[in-house]
Scaffold this active site. Sequence first.
Site, PDB file in Angstrom:
ATOM      1  N   SER A 156       5.201  -0.324  -1.631  1.00 15.48           N
ATOM      2  CA  SER A 156       4.489   0.740  -2.326  1.00 15.48           C
ATOM      3  C   SER A 156       3.418   0.152  -3.241  1.00 15.48           C
ATOM      4  CB  SER A 156       5.498   1.610  -3.085  1.00 15.48           C
ATOM      5  OG  SER A 156       4.928   2.818  -3.500  1.00 15.48           O
ATOM      6  N   ASP A 245       6.317   9.875   4.993  1.00 16.37           N
ATOM      7  CA  ASP A 245       5.848   9.255   3.752  1.00 16.37           C
ATOM      8  C   ASP A 245       4.397   9.678   3.535  1.00 16.37           C
ATOM      9  OD1 ASP A 245       5.021   7.613   1.677  1.00 16.37           O
ATOM     10  OD2 ASP A 245       5.671   5.742   2.613  1.00 16.37           O
ATOM     11  N   HIS A 275       9.584   7.303   2.370  1.00 17.19           N
ATOM     12  CA  HIS A 275       9.184   6.313   1.377  1.00 17.19           C
ATOM     13  C   HIS A 275      10.424   5.840   0.622  1.00 17.19           C
ATOM     14  CE1 HIS A 275       5.960   4.483  -1.048  1.00 17.19           C
ATOM     15  NE2 HIS A 275       6.810   4.595  -2.066  1.00 17.19           N
TER      16      HIS A 275
END
Length: 305
Positions: A156, A245, A275
């Site tokens: 991320s 995601d 995610h």
Amino acid sequence: MPVDPSLAGLLEAIEAGTPMSELSPADARTVFRALTVDGRPPETLAPVGSVADDQVAGGAGPLAARVYRPEGTGPFPTVVLLHGGGWVIGDLDTHAAMARAICAGAGAVVVAVDYRLGPEARFPAAAEDAIAAVRDVQARLAEYGGSEVLAVAGDSAGGNLSAVAAQHVPGVAAQLLVYPATDVLGDYASRKENASGYFLDEATMVWFVGNYADADTDLTDPRISPLHGTLAGQPPAVVVTAEFDPLRDEGVAYADALAAAGVPVQHETYPGLIHGFFDMGPWSPACQRAVDETVARFAALLRSV
């Protein structure tokens, strides 16, 4: 395909709580630690040879770090791990499972870095810390893995910072980018398709950026949107994304842009996953398979460079 059924209970629990976008950064950090640290069965952590606290250079002074060493005798590759959390939450503890998985599965010394977070330290603080930390570790490889192979890894926002560091530090040999944020202002279908209900939502992404970047920040600056950087000559990459995601499409775009620039890339979008799946193996066999496959790809890449 539908969302992995094993994640249904976790998603329901997350949806029942207060949205992160309605919390203060301090409270959001507490909630995230409860989810990742307190909620993680200790027996699911991959065993490693040793774990020790350390310090590395940052953009404005020393940063706390944690060094994970695999079993056996080196030399080993050295991997700088930059944690996710939208540049606002996350720390060395929240990403211990990822650090251990890479250390054990890839046979690498992992140096996890506790970079500065927003809003206390705004852009480009985290980017400057990532670049400085990778440069420092590069200068001290003999203390860490002992081989000349240096890599970066992150998920991320940590994937974002890993890509940024790779663009600024010549000599990085490989990169692992797990559902990375690569283009803050980009208009991607996945942000609309997966805007809510899948852990990371649109409101939280806006909250992250607002707590990291000032209102007048150029969000196309490659230090926050690495898709806008120079990609030719970048190190070989493993890039993984998840079907459900909001960051999926910009991760795909980054993998495609690397490939178009002549960079060797292995990319996989995992169907049915969301995610954050790298920390969801204890609840989902599909997530654990994705983690194992990703680490195996990265291990092979490290052996090949």
